[in-house]
Write a protein that holds these residues in place. Structure first.
Motif, PDB file in Angstrom:
ATOM      1  N   LEU A  71      72.087   6.203-136.209  1.00 29.59           N
ATOM      2  CA  LEU A  71      73.175   6.329-135.449  1.00 29.59           C
ATOM      3  C   LEU A  71      73.687   4.986-134.634  1.00 29.59           C
ATOM      4  CD1 LEU A  71      71.822   6.171-132.274  1.00 29.59           C
ATOM      5  CD2 LEU A  71      71.221   8.542-132.666  1.00 29.59           C
ATOM      6  N   THR A  72      74.792   4.971-134.136  1.00 36.96           N
ATOM      7  CA  THR A  72      75.083   4.051-133.390  1.00 36.96           C
ATOM      8  C   THR A  72      75.362   4.392-132.052  1.00 36.96           C
ATOM      9  OG1 THR A  72      77.394   3.972-134.086  1.00 36.96           O
ATOM     10  CG2 THR A  72      75.929   2.588-135.502  1.00 36.96           C
ATOM     11  N   THR A  73      75.487   3.262-131.093  1.00 38.07           N
ATOM     12  CA  THR A  73      76.112   3.382-129.833  1.00 38.07           C
ATOM     13  C   THR A  73      76.597   2.074-129.326  1.00 38.07           C
ATOM     14  OG1 THR A  73      75.582   4.359-127.518  1.00 38.07           O
ATOM     15  CG2 THR A  73      73.887   2.863-128.586  1.00 38.07           C
ATOM     16  N   ASP A  74      77.558   2.190-128.506  1.00 38.66           N
ATOM     17  CA  ASP A  74      78.530   1.117-128.198  1.00 38.66           C
ATOM     18  C   ASP A  74      77.309   0.347-127.315  1.00 38.66           C
ATOM     19  OD1 ASP A  74      79.970  -0.410-126.354  1.00 38.66           O
ATOM     20  OD2 ASP A  74      81.681   0.310-127.591  1.00 38.66           O
ATOM     21  N   LYS A  75      77.382  -1.071-127.371  1.00 38.09           N
ATOM     22  CA  LYS A  75      76.439  -1.909-126.791  1.00 38.09           C
ATOM     23  C   LYS A  75      76.614  -1.912-125.234  1.00 38.09           C
ATOM     24  CE  LYS A  75      75.436  -5.319-130.483  1.00 38.09           C
ATOM     25  NZ  LYS A  75      75.485  -6.709-130.412  1.00 38.09           N
ATOM     26  N   LYS A  76      77.857  -1.353-124.762  1.00 35.16           N
ATOM     27  CA  LYS A  76      78.217  -1.071-123.412  1.00 35.16           C
ATOM     28  C   LYS A  76      77.588   0.326-122.824  1.00 35.16           C
ATOM     29  CE  LYS A  76      82.477  -3.308-123.939  1.00 35.16           C
ATOM     30  NZ  LYS A  76      83.919  -2.998-124.412  1.00 35.16           N
ATOM     31  N   ARG A  77      77.046   0.960-123.802  1.00 34.70           N
ATOM     32  CA  ARG A  77      76.274   2.335-123.198  1.00 34.70           C
ATOM     33  C   ARG A  77      74.794   2.088-123.142  1.00 34.70           C
ATOM     34  NH1 ARG A  77      80.042   6.578-123.484  1.00 34.70           N
ATOM     35  NH2 ARG A  77      81.663   6.234-125.514  1.00 34.70           N
ATOM     36  N   GLU A  78      74.486   1.109-122.191  1.00 35.66           N
ATOM     37  CA  GLU A  78      73.029   0.901-121.927  1.00 35.66           C
ATOM     38  C   GLU A  78      71.964   2.107-121.715  1.00 35.66           C
ATOM     39  OE1 GLU A  78      73.011  -1.877-119.033  1.00 35.66           O
ATOM     40  OE2 GLU A  78      74.162  -3.755-120.364  1.00 35.66           O
ATOM     41  N   LEU A  89      63.884   8.720-127.563  1.00 36.52           N
ATOM     42  CA  LEU A  89      63.679   9.832-128.648  1.00 36.52           C
ATOM     43  C   LEU A  89      63.012   9.281-130.022  1.00 36.52           C
ATOM     44  CD1 LEU A  89      66.726  11.771-128.062  1.00 36.52           C
ATOM     45  CD2 LEU A  89      64.591  12.314-127.389  1.00 36.52           C
ATOM     46  N   GLY A  90      62.678   7.891-130.062  1.00 33.27           N
ATOM     47  CA  GLY A  90      61.898   7.379-131.153  1.00 33.27           C
ATOM     48  C   GLY A  90      62.805   6.452-132.007  1.00 33.27           C
ATOM     49  N   PHE A  91      64.130   6.320-131.729  1.00 31.18           N
ATOM     50  CA  PHE A  91      64.964   5.504-132.509  1.00 31.18           C
ATOM     51  C   PHE A  91      64.748   4.038-132.179  1.00 31.18           C
ATOM     52  CE2 PHE A  91      67.051   9.399-132.642  1.00 31.18           C
ATOM     53  CZ  PHE A  91      67.741   9.482-133.932  1.00 31.18           C
ATOM     54  N   LYS A  92      64.914   3.170-133.152  1.00 33.87           N
ATOM     55  CA  LYS A  92      64.632   1.679-133.293  1.00 33.87           C
ATOM     56  C   LYS A  92      66.001   1.205-133.700  1.00 33.87           C
ATOM     57  CE  LYS A  92      59.625   1.972-133.306  1.00 33.87           C
ATOM     58  NZ  LYS A  92      59.686   3.004-131.881  1.00 33.87           N
ATOM     59  N   ALA A  93      66.165  -0.140-132.831  1.00 32.68           N
ATOM     60  CA  ALA A  93      67.384  -1.022-133.026  1.00 32.68           C
ATOM     61  C   ALA A  93      66.924  -1.890-134.165  1.00 32.68           C
ATOM     62  CB  ALA A  93      67.651  -1.554-131.782  1.00 32.68           C
ATOM     63  N   THR A  94      66.931  -1.434-135.431  1.00 33.41           N
ATOM     64  CA  THR A  94      66.237  -2.250-136.576  1.00 33.41           C
ATOM     65  C   THR A  94      67.465  -3.239-137.155  1.00 33.41           C
ATOM     66  OG1 THR A  94      66.703  -0.467-138.117  1.00 33.41           O
ATOM     67  CG2 THR A  94      64.120  -0.599-136.997  1.00 33.41           C
ATOM     68  N   HIS A  95      68.629  -2.960-137.020  1.00 30.29           N
ATOM     69  CA  HIS A  95      69.629  -3.428-137.834  1.00 30.29           C
ATOM     70  C   HIS A  95      70.853  -3.967-136.864  1.00 30.29           C
ATOM     71  CE1 HIS A  95      67.598  -1.442-141.010  1.00 30.29           C
ATOM     72  NE2 HIS A  95      68.356  -2.139-141.955  1.00 30.29           N
ATOM     73  N   GLU A  96      71.430  -4.672-137.051  1.00 31.42           N
ATOM     74  CA  GLU A  96      72.685  -5.167-136.394  1.00 31.42           C
ATOM     75  C   GLU A  96      73.935  -4.464-137.053  1.00 31.42           C
ATOM     76  OE1 GLU A  96      74.582  -7.172-133.151  1.00 31.42           O
ATOM     77  OE2 GLU A  96      72.403  -7.085-133.702  1.00 31.42           O
ATOM     78  N   GLY A  97      74.734  -3.662-136.316  1.00 29.51           N
ATOM     79  CA  GLY A  97      75.816  -3.205-136.840  1.00 29.51           C
ATOM     80  C   GLY A  97      77.080  -4.136-136.655  1.00 29.51           C
ATOM     81  N   LEU A  98      78.052  -4.205-137.629  1.00 29.77           N
ATOM     82  CA  LEU A  98      79.200  -4.865-137.365  1.00 29.77           C
ATOM     83  C   LEU A  98      80.367  -3.668-137.765  1.00 29.77           C
ATOM     84  CD1 LEU A  98      77.953  -7.818-139.643  1.00 29.77           C
ATOM     85  CD2 LEU A  98      78.227  -7.681-137.274  1.00 29.77           C
ATOM     86  N   LYS A  99      81.450  -3.983-137.105  1.00 26.95           N
ATOM     87  CA  LYS A  99      82.872  -3.189-137.306  1.00 26.95           C
ATOM     88  C   LYS A  99      83.970  -4.141-137.866  1.00 26.95           C
ATOM     89  CE  LYS A  99      81.512   1.006-134.849  1.00 26.95           C
ATOM     90  NZ  LYS A  99      81.650   1.793-133.916  1.00 26.95           N
TER      91      LYS A  99
END
Length: 153
Positions: free
Chosen positions: A124-131, A140-150
């Motif tokens: 999943l993704t979430t906007d960086k502003k949604r801290e 919930l166990g999700f890890k920020a393992t990648h950098e997403g680009l748009k």
């Protein structure tokens, strides 16, 4: 939240509630149009989602009231030995139930659904502003393992 929450596939009758939840925050209020009647673009998107067997628009209900929504997209990949992934998008809960566990139940339901569909990964993704959302997903166990680009078109 009581365990009386039930999950089901969204129907066109749920669109007004769904768009209301999408528009009910700082970021959503800038990009959604919660007009009466709703813009036809929402119905067209709904029809595209519900006609695609690899997309599910799921609502959480308390009785007859829609209190949460999420879209799950199932995608086959050539990587990971041809495995499938589930992508969770557009997760929202009604303001009246925020902080009461509905979001947690939505995500747990999506993970279970991904397992049923044979997925090896849920993303999943979430906007960086949604801290707060980022912390919620990490709990919930999700890890920020990648950098997403748009790239906005």
């Amino acid at each position: 939240m009581e365990t009386g929450i039930r999950f089901r596939m969204a129907t066109a009758k749920d669109l007004e509630s769904i768009v209301s939840m999408l528009a009910d925050d700082v970021l959503g209020s800038k990009r959604e149009r919660y007009d009466h009647p709703l813009p036809n673009s929402y119905l067209k998107a709904f029809e595209a989602i519900t006609s695609d067997p690899n997309n599910e628009l799921v609502v959480a209900c308390d009785g007859n009231e829609v209190i949460g929504v999420q879209q799950i997209t199932f995608t086959p990949y050539i990587t990971h030995q041809g495995g499938w992934r589930a992508t969770i998008e557009g997760v929202r809960t009604s303001a009246s139930v925020r902080g009461k566990g509905v979001g947690t139940e939505l995500i747990k339901w999506a993970i279970s659904r991904a397992e049923e569909r044979g997925c090896h990964l849920v993303q999943l993704t979430t906007d960086k502003k949604r801290e707060d959302a980022l912390r919620f997903y990490e709990r919930l166990g999700f890890k920020a393992t990648h950098e997403g680009l748009k790239l906005k078109l």
